[in-house]
Every structure is written in C-alpha cells, then in structure tokens.
Design a protein around this motif. Structure first.
Motif, PDB file in Angstrom:
ATOM      1  N   ALA A 106      33.900  60.981  -5.250  1.00  0.00           N
ATOM      2  CA  ALA A 106      33.687  61.421  -3.892  1.00  0.00           C
ATOM      3  C   ALA A 106      34.764  62.482  -3.685  1.00  0.00           C
ATOM      4  CB  ALA A 106      33.914  60.380  -2.805  1.00  0.00           C
ATOM      5  N   GLY A 107      35.651  62.620  -4.684  1.00  0.00           N
ATOM      6  CA  GLY A 107      36.700  63.705  -4.804  1.00  0.00           C
ATOM      7  C   GLY A 107      38.230  63.357  -4.471  1.00  0.00           C
ATOM      8  N   PHE A 108      38.386  61.918  -4.400  1.00  0.00           N
ATOM      9  CA  PHE A 108      39.715  61.431  -4.415  1.00  0.00           C
ATOM     10  C   PHE A 108      40.354  61.438  -5.968  1.00  0.00           C
ATOM     11  CE2 PHE A 108      37.829  59.941  -0.635  1.00  0.00           C
ATOM     12  CZ  PHE A 108      38.857  59.769   0.229  1.00  0.00           C
ATOM     13  N   THR A 109      41.844  61.907  -5.817  1.00  0.00           N
ATOM     14  CA  THR A 109      42.622  61.996  -6.947  1.00  0.00           C
ATOM     15  C   THR A 109      43.868  60.819  -6.747  1.00  0.00           C
ATOM     16  OG1 THR A 109      44.250  63.579  -6.374  1.00  0.00           O
ATOM     17  CG2 THR A 109      42.071  64.317  -7.410  1.00  0.00           C
ATOM     18  N   ASN A 110      44.739  60.795  -7.933  1.00  0.00           N
ATOM     19  CA  ASN A 110      46.041  59.901  -7.802  1.00  0.00           C
ATOM     20  C   ASN A 110      46.772  60.296  -6.711  1.00  0.00           C
ATOM     21  OD1 ASN A 110      46.376  62.458  -9.378  1.00  0.00           O
ATOM     22  ND2 ASN A 110      48.151  61.466 -10.110  1.00  0.00           N
ATOM     23  N   LEU A 111      46.679  61.867  -6.417  1.00  0.00           N
ATOM     24  CA  LEU A 111      47.541  62.173  -5.233  1.00  0.00           C
ATOM     25  C   LEU A 111      47.390  61.759  -3.968  1.00  0.00           C
ATOM     26  CD1 LEU A 111      47.801  65.871  -6.406  1.00  0.00           C
ATOM     27  CD2 LEU A 111      49.395  64.356  -6.862  1.00  0.00           C
ATOM     28  N   ASP A 112      45.814  61.110  -3.668  1.00  0.00           N
ATOM     29  CA  ASP A 112      45.516  60.387  -2.367  1.00  0.00           C
ATOM     30  C   ASP A 112      46.341  59.069  -2.559  1.00  0.00           C
ATOM     31  OD1 ASP A 112      43.927  62.530  -1.317  1.00  0.00           O
ATOM     32  OD2 ASP A 112      42.701  62.227  -3.210  1.00  0.00           O
ATOM     33  N   ASP A 113      46.822  58.457  -3.816  1.00  0.00           N
ATOM     34  CA  ASP A 113      47.304  57.212  -3.585  1.00  0.00           C
ATOM     35  C   ASP A 113      49.014  57.343  -3.366  1.00  0.00           C
ATOM     36  OD1 ASP A 113      45.068  56.313  -4.492  1.00  0.00           O
ATOM     37  OD2 ASP A 113      45.518  55.712  -6.649  1.00  0.00           O
ATOM     38  N   ARG A 114      49.044  57.888  -2.051  1.00  0.00           N
ATOM     39  CA  ARG A 114      50.572  58.333  -1.672  1.00  0.00           C
ATOM     40  C   ARG A 114      50.688  57.774  -0.145  1.00  0.00           C
ATOM     41  NH1 ARG A 114      50.490  58.425  -6.429  1.00  0.00           N
ATOM     42  NH2 ARG A 114      50.924  60.489  -7.919  1.00  0.00           N
ATOM     43  N   LEU A 115      52.028  57.361   0.101  1.00  0.00           N
ATOM     44  CA  LEU A 115      52.234  57.144   1.522  1.00  0.00           C
ATOM     45  C   LEU A 115      52.722  58.365   2.041  1.00  0.00           C
ATOM     46  CD1 LEU A 115      54.182  53.801   1.343  1.00  0.00           C
ATOM     47  CD2 LEU A 115      51.821  54.156   1.230  1.00  0.00           C
ATOM     48  N   PRO A 116      52.439  58.453   3.707  1.00  0.00           N
ATOM     49  CA  PRO A 116      52.983  59.476   4.153  1.00  0.00           C
ATOM     50  C   PRO A 116      54.343  60.004   3.867  1.00  0.00           C
ATOM     51  CG  PRO A 116      51.828  58.037   5.709  1.00  0.00           C
ATOM     52  CD  PRO A 116      51.843  57.392   4.320  1.00  0.00           C
ATOM     53  N   GLU A 117      54.592  61.162   3.938  1.00  0.00           N
ATOM     54  CA  GLU A 117      55.872  61.701   3.697  1.00  0.00           C
ATOM     55  C   GLU A 117      56.965  61.188   4.218  1.00  0.00           C
ATOM     56  OE1 GLU A 117      56.739  65.752   5.013  1.00  0.00           O
ATOM     57  OE2 GLU A 117      57.951  66.156   3.045  1.00  0.00           O
ATOM     58  N   PHE A 118      56.974  60.639   5.632  1.00  0.00           N
ATOM     59  CA  PHE A 118      58.245  60.224   6.516  1.00  0.00           C
ATOM     60  C   PHE A 118      58.533  58.963   5.797  1.00  0.00           C
ATOM     61  CE2 PHE A 118      54.703  57.764   8.741  1.00  0.00           C
ATOM     62  CZ  PHE A 118      55.561  56.517   8.952  1.00  0.00           C
ATOM     63  N   PHE A 119      57.976  58.102   5.171  1.00  0.00           N
ATOM     64  CA  PHE A 119      58.407  57.161   4.782  1.00  0.00           C
ATOM     65  C   PHE A 119      59.524  57.130   3.534  1.00  0.00           C
ATOM     66  CE2 PHE A 119      54.326  54.875   5.982  1.00  0.00           C
ATOM     67  CZ  PHE A 119      54.851  54.040   6.835  1.00  0.00           C
ATOM     68  N   ALA A 120      59.563  58.380   3.202  1.00  0.00           N
ATOM     69  CA  ALA A 120      60.431  58.692   1.997  1.00  0.00           C
ATOM     70  C   ALA A 120      61.742  59.498   2.610  1.00  0.00           C
ATOM     71  CB  ALA A 120      59.760  59.720   0.998  1.00  0.00           C
ATOM     72  N   THR A 121      61.519  60.066   3.722  1.00  0.00           N
ATOM     73  CA  THR A 121      62.471  60.866   4.492  1.00  0.00           C
ATOM     74  C   THR A 121      63.220  60.221   5.454  1.00  0.00           C
ATOM     75  OG1 THR A 121      60.895  61.903   5.654  1.00  0.00           O
ATOM     76  CG2 THR A 121      61.576  63.101   3.653  1.00  0.00           C
ATOM     77  N   GLU A 122      62.608  59.234   6.233  1.00  0.00           N
ATOM     78  CA  GLU A 122      63.263  58.561   7.439  1.00  0.00           C
ATOM     79  C   GLU A 122      63.720  57.193   7.028  1.00  0.00           C
ATOM     80  OE1 GLU A 122      60.724  58.734  10.856  1.00  0.00           O
ATOM     81  OE2 GLU A 122      60.106  61.144  10.385  1.00  0.00           O
ATOM     82  N   PRO A 123      64.868  57.010   7.015  1.00  0.00           N
ATOM     83  CA  PRO A 123      65.292  55.425   6.576  1.00  0.00           C
ATOM     84  C   PRO A 123      64.851  54.660   7.769  1.00  0.00           C
ATOM     85  CG  PRO A 123      67.210  56.796   6.190  1.00  0.00           C
ATOM     86  CD  PRO A 123      66.113  57.496   6.818  1.00  0.00           C
ATOM     87  N   VAL A 124      64.473  53.244   7.558  1.00  0.00           N
ATOM     88  CA  VAL A 124      64.458  52.255   8.740  1.00  0.00           C
ATOM     89  C   VAL A 124      65.225  51.448   8.704  1.00  0.00           C
ATOM     90  CG1 VAL A 124      62.687  50.747   7.295  1.00  0.00           C
ATOM     91  CG2 VAL A 124      62.335  51.035   9.836  1.00  0.00           C
ATOM     92  N   ALA A 125      65.794  51.016   9.854  1.00  0.00           N
ATOM     93  CA  ALA A 125      66.920  49.941  10.229  1.00  0.00           C
ATOM     94  C   ALA A 125      66.006  48.606  10.187  1.00  0.00           C
ATOM     95  CB  ALA A 125      67.327  50.294  11.659  1.00  0.00           C
TER      96      ALA A 125
END
Lengths: 575, 74
Positions: free
Chosen positions: A537-556
């Motif tokens: 259907a057109g999905f690749t390994n690059l679709d197996d990723r979380l949204p960017e903010f999880f990597a850039t915004e630390p969570v308390a």
C-alpha cells in the motif's frame, strides 16, 4: 455443520455461502480477517470505495464454552491509517456468528444509489433489506428498534451518525448482553461499513451450536484455563476497579500523557482513577463488576450510574477515561461518563475523538478542561456533521492539519493512547512498528515495563524493548485469532498452565494437534501478512516512526525524550 | 526522616490514601510494607519517586513512596 464463508456483494445486492478455502481453515479472528484482506483487497484501493472489503470473523473458540472467548474481529483497509486494520471487541456478536456457522462475513462492493440497507444473518444465509427508519439515528435507537423487530436475543453490529458520515474516527458498535454497546473501536471501520451503506447487521443464531471434536478434552482444558484466569490477581483487580485501575499507577510512573502530551502527570488523576470510579459506582447502586460477554470470568466492565442513580454508561476503559480526562485535563468522571455515552451513541472511537479534542484545545478551538464545550461539540457539531464536527470526527491528525498544530500524537495518523512513549519506551516501539498505527493492544509492553507481569523491564531504558515488543506483538496476533480477550495475557504470562490449556482447547475444538511453536508461528505469519499488505500500500520503514516532538520535547517528571534511532526501530522486523 | 507513603487499590482499605510518615533512618521499602501489615506476596509494584524499587531499597528523607498491589489493565 461445517463453518462457511458468508459473502455479501453490495454492488449487485447478491449473497452467497462458500466453503472455507484450505488456506483459511486454520485461521479465526484477526488471522482470518487479515488473511482475507491481504488476499482480496487491492492495497492501493481507496478505503471508502467499492474495492475495499469489510470482514467480520469470530475467534477460533468463540461460541464455545471456553472462558473469555467472545471476541469478534473486524478487518478492512483502514480509512484512518491507510494500513490493514483489525479491530476487536466483546459483546454478543462473536458468539452469534459462530453459532450461525459463519467463519467469516465478507462484505464487498458498494451500492450505486443512496439507499441504506441492513443485513440479517441466520444459519440459512444472508438477507439484504432496505433501511429507512434508522438512518440518521444513534446506536442506542438502533439496538432498541432492531430488538423490537426481531427479539432481544438478536446480535447486532451497527453504526451511528459517525459511520454514516464516513468519519475516520467512526467505530462499529457491538451489542452486549444487556443491550448496551461495546465497540470495534479503532481505525475508522464504521466509515467502511457506512461506505457500504449498511446501517446494521442482525445476527440470529436460532438454535445453532458450535461443534466440538472432543468434548471431554475440551471441558478438561477449559477447567484448567478458567482456574488460571480466575486465580490471577490481575483478574481480581480488573473485576473490582476495571482497567481504569491504571490511571494512578501510570500517573505515578510519570507516563500519563497530560494536556495533549505536554506533561506526564495529571493533577486531577485521583478524581478520574479506578479507585474513585469504584466508590462512585458502589455509592450510586451501579455495578463495579460486569462482563461484556457471556462466559467472561474477569468482568472488567462496569455499570456507571448518574447522580440520580440512573444508568449512564458501561464498559468505560482506562484509555477512554485517560483521553477525555488527563489528555483534555477534565477531572470529572460524570462529565467523562456523559461523553462516553454520547460517543457510543454517535459511534465514534473514544480514544481517537478525545485525543482529537486535546489537539483542538492546543489549537485554540476550545479551552483545555472545558468538558461542557466538548459535550456541545459532540452533540451539536459531530453528530450533526458540521464542518468543525467533521474535522474532529476525522481524528487527531485531521485536527492537527486543520489548525496547524505540531504536537499531534499519532502514528500512521492514528491517535496514540494512554502511555507516554518517552517515559515508557517499550510501548513506543509498539506504536511505531504496529501494522495498524499507534495501538497499545498490539504489543502491551506496559505489563512488563510498569506492572511487573511477565518479568520486569526499566521503562526509561531502551534495553531489550524491541525484543519485548516483538514477542508480545507475535503472541497478541495469535491470541487475537482465538477469540480470547487480551486480558487472558496476564495469566498467560505468569501461569504456566494457562497457554497449554488454551492450545488444548483449540485442539479439542477442531480435532487437531497444534503445539506452542505452531501458535508462535501463527502470530509471526499474521504480522508478516499485515506488514506485506502495508508495504504494497506504499508504507516504508520511515512510517514506523513517532512524531518529531517526542524527540525534541522532554516530558516531566523524568524529562525523558524518545531516543530510539530509526535503525534501532527497524530491527523489529528481523524475524 | 519524613517520607510520603501512598497506597493504591485495595491496599487503601482500612489504611489511607496518602500519609506523611516519620521513619527511622535506614528504613527499607519492605519494612514499610510490613509495618502496614501488607502481605508482601500481594505487592505488585513499588515506586520510589516515580521509579520502580525493591523491598530492600533504603528510603531517604523527602521520598515519595508508592505501594501497589498486583494490578493490570490496558
């Protein structure tokens, strides 16, 4: 009577009953729906067009006396994610379908006119009828009317206004033993049913029974299996507090996504917790313990009454309460119960819709915590299909795109549920790699990371998390094929008698000789079949990723970020 | 030293939800469980300051200590 495939073509309104092809004989539930989708649905088709198919399948043990075996699977190409989808639910439909002798119901095609239809399944076959009275009505009116037309024993699968309007948060409702509803919740399958112009499916099993090859062996295995379930302390806690017992522990662990995933703990956690809910239910004469299908021995559901002691809703899950509660910063269980009831009636997924509300709050559409406005939008906008209603009814991703929000918690456009992947990293692997978009049930690493069931793992460490998620995703695909509720997994992870007894029941039901290895292989093969569909259907390994903010915004409070590399995530598929 | 102890699910019955307790230095997580007359077999998860800990973990002044029975959901 041998199980058959029931096929309905909505283009020419024809029906047929077919023998089960040899390739599908060993499958049930999710394994069967996914194999049928893979074999018959063009991966590039539009999910709401005539080439998609909607498939219902009871699990391999559904309709038998096996404890907790009443789960039904629905499958299709998802209009929410564009991936293959299997959604499953309790209620009475799995047992009715199995007793009808229906191994799978395949609905294909699409009417050329604007008429609505209903289906009636009996052991003799399928009848298609035009439907006018119930068009535009919610699920509770559908259940009430369909029971009057047939009987209160009838099984019902239905869609509300959400499904009629093809919203991608639309679910399919499944009548429960008390004539309330459960939901085939995730992935917008209600929209697929709506696209086939089917308002409801009535299931009349008459005096149909499921054949068991070796009844003595079956009974003996079920006794062991049931004991393992009943004896496990998690089962006991689920019966008392429901799955909502998780609010406090996930909050304590700092993984309770709060205010649209901007924090990991919610000030109002105690007010929406399982402990508080239990006390409210008891005080108002509701039922803290309630099964979603006959034969359930865990009974995690409940009957929640309003302030006056009248029935309000049932089957409120942790994830629903979290989404309406912590994620939207609503700390009032009565408001949450009201919204749960409304969403059941409209027929929209509580997780997708409430996470969409959280994103809408971030985008300034309404204030965080404004449950009155949420209720107004549900009834005045979503149920009526206004422009705003459709934006929210199409899910969290839709709201994010419409209002330019960057903190949008979705994977493959499906809302991330109640566990923050920065603070509980294993579940992030499940969200990223699941064949169906973000979905905690696909590989419930929380059991090990937080609850200490099936071993332990440090939720803030990446160590071993890919393997943990992989093992659980394989096991889950197999369990989802048996008709078993996923909550048997707690006993299965801890009690050595549980899984062998389950396999013994499968063998006794069909007169076969499955081994534990066969069951693992079944799970792996299902995952690979689903993954191959997505790739086509057109999905690749690059679709197996979380949204960017999880990597850039630390969570308390742990100030944790999502720190898996793409390469690390991709090792998931090394099996 | 003072430690905040939090109890969950049926551990709250006839006990408390949250309490600041005065404990001798060197008290372990397990000793608090014993003192509360909670059966160690029934304990599912212990968390100290939002991280999992064990019965032999030594508590410190100002800690927030949470005791859960075996629970699950999802």
């Amino acid at each position: 009577m041998a199980d058959k495939i029931f096929r309905v073509n909505m283009t020419d309104l024809s029906t047929s009953i077919e023998d089960v092809p040899a390739d599908w004989a060993g499958h049930g539930g999710r394994g069967l729906t996914s194999n049928i989708v893979a074999a018959e649905v063009p991966p590039s088709c539009h999910p709401l067009g005539p080439n998609n198919k909607l498939i219902f399948a009871p699990g391999l043990l559904s309709g038998t006396a096996a404890s907790n075996s009443g789960r039904i699977s629905a499958g299709a190409k998802s209009p929410l994610t564009g991936t293959i989808k299997e959604s499953n639910s309790g209620g009475t439909s799995a047992q009715r379908l199995a007793k009808i002798g229906c191994k799978a119901l395949i609905i294909e095609g699409q009417p050329k006119d604007d008429s609505w239809y209903s289906l009636l399944l009996t052991p003799e076959g399928v009848t298609i009828s035009k439907e006018e009275e119930l068009v535009g009505k919610g699920n509770f009116a559908v259940v009430e009317t369909v029971e009057k037309r047939f009987s209160d024993k009838i099984g019902i699968l239905s869609i509300g206004q959400g499904g009629e309007m093809l919203m991608t948060a639309a679910n399919i409702s499944v009548k429960d033993p008390d004539s309330h509803v459960r939901s085939l919740g995730r992935g917008g399958l209600g929209a697929v049913m709506g696209s086939k112009k089917i308002k409801f499916i009535a299931l009349d099993a008459q005096d149909g029974k499921v054949a068991i090859a070796d009844m003595d062996a079956f009974r003996a295995a079920n006794k062991i299996f049931t004991k393992a379930l009943v004896d496990h302390p998690v089962s006991q806690a689920l019966g008392t507090y429901g799955s909502n017992v998780l609010v406090n522990i996930i909050n304590e662990a700092g993984g309770l996504p709060t205010k649209n995933f901007s924090a990991g703990q919610f000030e109002g956690h105690e007010q929406i917790s399982g402990e508080t809910m239990h006390d409210i239910i008891v005080e108002r004469g509701g039922k803290p313990t309630h099964g979603c299908h006959a034969g359930c021995v865990i009974k995690c559901s409940q009957i929640y009454n309003d302030l006056k002691g009248n029935y309000k809703t049932s089957g409120m899950e942790y994830e629903s309460i979290w989404a309406m509660g912590a994620d939207c910063t609503v700390d009032n269980l009565d408001q949450i119960a009201e919204m749960d009831h409304i969403m059941d009636d409209i027929g929209i997924d509580t997780i997708e819709t409430a996470v969409a509300f959280g994103v809408a709050m971030e985008g300034g559409v309404l204030e965080f915590g404004d449950s009155e406005e949420m209720i107004r939008i549900l009834t005045e906008e979503i149920a009526k299909g206004t422009a705003l209603g459709r934006v929210i009814g199409n899910g969290a991703g839709s709201v994010g795109r419409t209002y330019g929000v960057t903190r949008v918690p979705v994977v493959k456009n499906q809302a991330i549920p109640a566990y923050d992947p920065r603070a509980i990293k294993g579940i992030g692997i499940t969200y990223a790699t699941s064949t169906q978009g973000a979905d905690h049930t696909m590989g419930y690493t929380i059991a090990t990371e937080i609850l200490g069931v099936g071993g332990t793992a440090d939720p803030l460490s990446k160590e071993g998390m890919v393997e943990l998620s992989r093992g659980l995703q394989i096991a889950t695909a197999a369990i989802d094929s048996t008709g078993m509720c996923l909550f048997i997994a707690f006993a299965a992870l801890d009690d050595g008698t549980c899984l062998p007894a389950l396999i013994d029941m499968l063998n006794a039901r069909f007169g076969i000789n499955l081994t534990a290895e066969d069951v693992t292989n079944l799970g792996m093969s299902i995952l690979k079949t689903e993954h191959a569909f997505n790739t086509a259907a057109g999905f690749t390994n690059l679709d197996d990723r979380l949204p960017e903010f999880f990597a850039t915004e630390p969570v308390a409070p742990h100030n944790a970020v999502w720190d898996f590399s793409g390469e690390e995530i991709d090792t998931f598929w090394n099996f | 030293m003072q430690v905040q102890v939090k109890l969950f699910a049926f551990f709250r019955e006839n006990r408390f939800i949250k309490e600041d307790r005065e404990l001798p230095n060197g008290t372990t997580a397990g000793q608090v469980v014993d003192e509360l007359d909670i059966d160690r077999e029934e304990v599912g998860v212990l968390m100290l300051n939002s991280r999992h800990c064990k019965f032999d973990t030594v508590l410190q002044e100002g800690d927030i200590y949470a005791i859960f029975p075996v629970i699950g959901g999802g």
